[in-house]
Scaffold this active site. Structure first.
Site: not given
Ligand code: G1P
Ligand code: ZN
Length: 541
Positions: A111-112, A275, A277, A279-280, A374
């Site tokens: 992710s982030h 981010d 991947d 999703d943010r 998300k």
């Protein structure tokens, strides 16, 4: 097919969002293989199944994809649908699982968290609904990792993932797909692309910072190619294995270049970042930062302006540490508002059961039931569509919102890489004192109630205990404390601060100033600085 003997590794416990470790940990012989085999075992094997596979392009992702393909083939999977180059944003993977009726999917991302040879890597399993595996499944995976003795892998050359098309790995079909197309098509179904084209046509300016991560190709396709935003609207648009050294977390600290651009007097009308991947999201207007909790509330209040939600929202959900701003909107709309533990996996049941159509977290996560993750670019498009429909700037939309609903001042303070035993001892102490806080006054704030959050899923009745401490003060202020479940170094303490201002006065304070009394009360109660020797948080969002 070869069966390899192996031994369990310590600590292969999936956290808030899959298993995340330092890349060299994942690259040890058998480490990834153990976790993948444990995952396959925990879901009853992959024989005859269809899986989706892809990730955010970070270092080791392409190699990991090859390992997983060969293990899936050895397990008898019928088909694996892979994003070209082993790329898929998390929401695009969720969408592919759903559209293609796959049995599940594996997402290669941390992710982030930064990527690279000495940064972070991760693997997450998603279910047939497109959402992250629920705790029962992640617990079963973890249990298998502790007793694993062997894994199976097909001995074969690597599959060519550079071009769309089909090939075979043993009896298994490997289908390489364009990672962007299906996702972009879905966005055209939800949003009024004509109105958005009109917006850009009249000179509306936007900066999208993809932070050298996976949303670059998606954002270029959607904003520049399909909506006609000028070339160059998307910055850092090429995904790089180390994200170009960036920390791909869309918040004011890490997306500082975008922040500076947006806070300038001649900055673009609208700014956003996503981010690693995808999703943010972070939402900005010229001179305006929209806190994620407020973004969720604004989206809830205006969703009916967007074609995909024209019939209204079924209900909304937010994670417990997210501010109550959306609760006020839900009350005004007369719809249900659910409070869940941190992590997107808790929203899945509510969406599957048709109880909610919009979900969000304070951690720059917003999404709806169009997928089961998300979705960063979806949130950006929601804002664009709302801006187009209302004909107002971000600052005007925020001012209107606060005037109507009041303002939940909000901030999260993170203390990173604390020694785990120190952090655990601090929260264990707090747990012991929780019951005695009620009625006491700290820095002029009286504790109204305090507890450790426990969640009973209203759909399946499963209970998730110990999901964070919350201390509510008289007047609607509160502090929440919990340890991160995604960090890879020591313990990260998250302190979530909130204060409600009903208005009409006092709606335009600086959030850190507005929250200072709560910070002081928290220090008196918990003694974070006193116990850790830190002088302040590492990251403020
Ligand atoms: C963090 C966020 C949480 C989010 C998760 C995955 O988890 O706080 O809201 O769902 O990342 O993006 P944490 O590190 O706090 O456990
Ligand atoms: Zn993410």
């Amino acid at each position: 097919m070869t069966t390899h003997a192996t031994q369990p590794f310590e600590g292969q416990k999936p956290g808030t969002s899959g298993l995340r470790k330092k890349t060299p940990v994942f690259m040890q012989p058998n480490y990834l293989e153990n976790f993948i085999q444990a995952t396959f075992d925990a879901i009853g094997g992959v024989a005859g199944k269809v899986l989706v596979l892809g990730g955010d392009g970070r270092y080791f992702g392409a190699e990991a994809a090859q390992v997983i393909l060969k293990m899936a083939a050895a397990g008898g999977a019928a088909r694996v649908i892979v994003g070209q180059g082993a790329w898929l944003s998390t929401p695009a993977a969720s969408n592919l699982i759903r559209r293609r009726g796959a049995d599940g999917g594996l997402i290669l991302s941390a992710s982030h968290n930064p990527g690279g040879p000495n940064e972070d890597f991760g693997v997450k399993y998603n279910m047939a609904n497109g959402g992250p595996a629920p705790e029962a499944v992640t617990e079963a995976i973890f249990a298998r990792t502790k007793v694993i003795t062997e894994y199976a892998k097909l001995e074969a050359p690597d599959v060519n993932l550079t071009m769309p098309g089909e090939s075979r790995l043993g009896a298994m079909v490997v289908e390489v797909v364009d990672p962007v197309a299906d996702y972009a098509d879905m966005m055209e179904e939800i949003f009024d692309f004509n109105a958005l084209r009109g917006l850009f046509h009249t000179g509306f300016t936007m900066r999208m910072d993809s932070m050298c991560a996976i949303t670059g190709p998606y954002a270029v396709e959607i904003f520049e190619n399909r909506l006609g935003a000028p070339r160059g609207t998307v910055a850092h648009e090429v995904p790089l294995p180390d994200f170009g050294g960036m920390h791909p977390d869309p918040n004011p600290t890490w997306a500082h270049a975008l922040m500076a651009e947006m806070m300038a007097e001649d900055g673009p009308d609208f700014g956003a970042a996503s981010d690693g991947d995808g999703d943010r999201n972070m939402i900005l207007g010229r001179g305006t930062y929209v806190s994620p909790s407020d973004s969720l509330a604004v989206i809830a209040a205006n969703a009916h302006l967007v074609p995909g939600y024209a019939e209204g929202l079924k209900g909304v959900a937010r994670s417990m540490p997210t501010s109550a701003a959306v609760d006020r909107v839900a009350a005004a709309l007369g719809i249900d508002c659910y409070e869940t533990p941190t992590g997107w996996k808790f929203f899945g049941n509510l969406m599957d059961a048709g109880r909610v159509s919009l979900c969000g977290e304070e951690s720059f996560g917003t999404g709806s039931d169009h997928v089961r993750e998300k979705d960063g670019l979806w949130a950006v498009l929601m804002w664009l569509n709302i801006i187009a429909a209302r004909g107002q700037s971000v600052a005007e939309i925020m001012a209107d919102h606060f005037a109507r609903f009041g303002r939940n001042y909000y901030s999260r303070h993170d203390y990173e890489a604390l020694p785990s035993d120190q952090a655990n001892a601090m929260l264990d102490d707090l747990r012991d004192r929780m019951d005695g806080l009620k009625g006491k006054t700290y820095q002029g704030l009286t504790v109204e109630s305090s507890d450790e959050f426990s969640y009973t899923d209203p759909v399946d009745g499963s209970v998730s205990a110990r999901q964070g401490f919350r201390i509510l003060f008289a007047g609607g202020s509160r502090v929440v404390l919990r340890l991160s479940g995604t960090g890879t170094e020591g313990a990260t303490l998250r302190v979530y601060l909130e204060r409600y201002a009903p208005g009409p006065e006092g709606l335009a304070e600086d959030p850190q100033q507005a929250l200072a009394p709560i910070v002081a009360a928290t220090e008196e109660i918990v003694g974070i600085r006193a116990r850790t020797g830190r002088t302040g948080p590492d990251v403020i969002t």
